[in-house]
Design an enzyme around this catalytic site. Structure first.
Site, mmCIF file in Angstrom:
data_model
loop_
_atom_site.group_PDB
_atom_site.id
_atom_site.type_symbol
_atom_site.label_atom_id
_atom_site.label_comp_id
_atom_site.label_asym_id
_atom_site.label_seq_id
_atom_site.Cartn_x
_atom_site.Cartn_y
_atom_site.Cartn_z
ATOM 1 C CG ASP A 129 -2.467 -1.436 -0.642
ATOM 2 O OD1 ASP A 129 -2.710 -2.031 -2.071
ATOM 3 O OD2 ASP A 129 -1.475 -1.818 -0.199
ATOM 4 C CG ASP A 147 -2.568 -5.804 -3.803
ATOM 5 O OD1 ASP A 147 -1.742 -6.115 -4.692
ATOM 6 O OD2 ASP A 147 -2.787 -5.277 -3.153
#
Length: 171
Positions: A129, A147
């Site tokens: 991330d 995501d």
């Protein structure tokens, strides 16, 4: 009369444009993760705009770091869930009619996002991330392109369901 080979090719190509979109999501996701992992220092925010940082983080859990510190078993649990979801979505896309473009678009985004995060989980044991948004001292959990694709796809999935014609007759 339509030749049998034309019908076969039409059936065979069903969904390929949506699988191409999913592939594009995967490529963008993996490229951005590669650059984030190569160019950012772990956990050190790089300010881009007010309320927007690039911050390299590794998520061993699921959304919002759910089960991030569960001891390792979650890697294979989330891998299995992703594989099942991917197979289900591929079959679903293949069965869609040509008029179900909004639903196919939504599923392609979800498929690409799920596959992008699955690649990380299998290769590294965690998902990379790097996108971080915040307001004042309130930080939204870091996320990535996969995501984002899953989230946007979910919104379009809901929208396609709300937009779908309702059956007015009872069976």
């Amino acid at each position: 009369m339509v030749p049998v080979s034309s019908v076969y090719m039409c059936e065979r190509s069903r969904g390929y444009q949506w699988f191409s979109l999913a592939g594009l999501v995967i490529v963008l996701d993996q490229l951005t993760k590669y650059f984030a992992n190569s160019m950012l220092d772990y956990g050190q925010p790089l300010s881009v705009l007010p309320s927007f940082n690039l911050t390299l983080l590794y998520n061993r859990g699921a959304a919002f770091s759910f089960l991030n510190d569960a001891g390792g078993w979650q890697r294979w649990f989330f891998t299995a869930i992703a594989v099942v979801a991917i197979v289900f979505i591929v079959v679903w896309i293949r069965k869609l009619g040509k008029h179900e473009t909004l639903l196919a678009f939504a599923l392609a985004l979800i498929l690409g996002g799920a596959a992008g995060n699955l690649i990380d989980r299998v290769l590294f044991g965690y998902v990379i991330d790097f996108i971080q948004v915040f307001y004042s001292e309130y930080f939204f959990p870091a996320f990535n392109i996969a995501d984002s694709a899953i989230s946007v796809g979910a919104v379009f999935l809901i929208w396609s369901n709300l937009k779908a014609p309702k059956n007015s007759g009872a069976a």
